[in-house]
Write a protein that holds these residues in place. Structure first.
Motif: not given
Length: 199
Positions: A10-11, A127-131, A172-185
């Motif tokens: 991601y980084t 697979y919940k993080p995929a949402q 928008l993608e960068a912000v939402l992917y940060s949420f996705a990573l937190a959700d996956r964690f």
């Protein structure tokens, strides 16, 4: 703690995307890369190849495509290889830059469609993080698809307008992917805790 290459990819892909945008909108040219226009044009495409490769690695890692969607994983790998080969063509064989650029655009479109399909399949599999991932991918895919179609002259937009679509989608993608990573964690940690309790 949960070890996950997704954070690294991601980084890396965000860094490559920022570098690409800096070159395209002139900021990089003004402050860092004061080179002839033809070299700058090649550099822009090369950095986009790097961005696409890191983005695909992120998708493969985050959605665990090798396990969840093996066929789509092969398509993503093919797109990544195409992007790497395109980058090498641009650097080593400048006479093929136009052809390489067209190959890159087609590769990007394949990657974008496959990314959406993989996201949908993973959501259907529960697979919940995929949402969050699918929501982020949709915004990015929309903006990038507009830019790619404009490059192929399939959409009546100026290059500047198409680029703004891509920038907004990427933000928008960068912000939402940060949420996705937190959700996956949280998801992975819960699975780990549940397995420990059962043991």
């Amino acid at each position: 703690s949960i070890r996950d290459n997704s954070y690294l990819f991601y980084t890396l892909y965000i860094s490559a995307l920022i570098a690409t945008f800096m070159l395209i909108d002139g900021v990089g040219i003004q402050f860092f890369w004061q080179k002839p226009v033809i070299i700058l044009r090649k550099t822009q495409v090369f950095w986009f190849c790097i961005f696409e490769s890191f983005f695909i690695l992120f998708v493969k890692s985050f959605l665990q495509t090798k396990q969840n969607t093996p066929n789509s994983d092969k398509v993503l790998t093919f797109s990544m290889i195409s992007s790497i080969v395109t980058g090498l063509f641009i650097l080593l064989l400048p006479g093929f830059s136009e052809l390489a650029g067209n190959i890159l655009v087609i590769s990007v479109l394949i990657m974008l469609v496959t990314t959406l399909i993989v996201g949908v399949l993973c959501v259907k599999k529960g697979y919940k993080p995929a949402q969050y991932f699918l929501l982020a991918a949709t915004s990015f895919v929309g903006g990038t698809a507009v830019s790619a179609l404009e490059s192929l002259q399939l959409m009546p937009l100026s290059e500047e307008a198409a680029f703004w679509f891509m920038k907004i989608g990427a933000l928008l993608e960068a912000v939402l992917y940060s949420f996705a990573l937190a959700d996956r964690f949280k998801y992975e940690r819960k699975l780990k805790e549940d397995s420990q309790q059962k043991a």
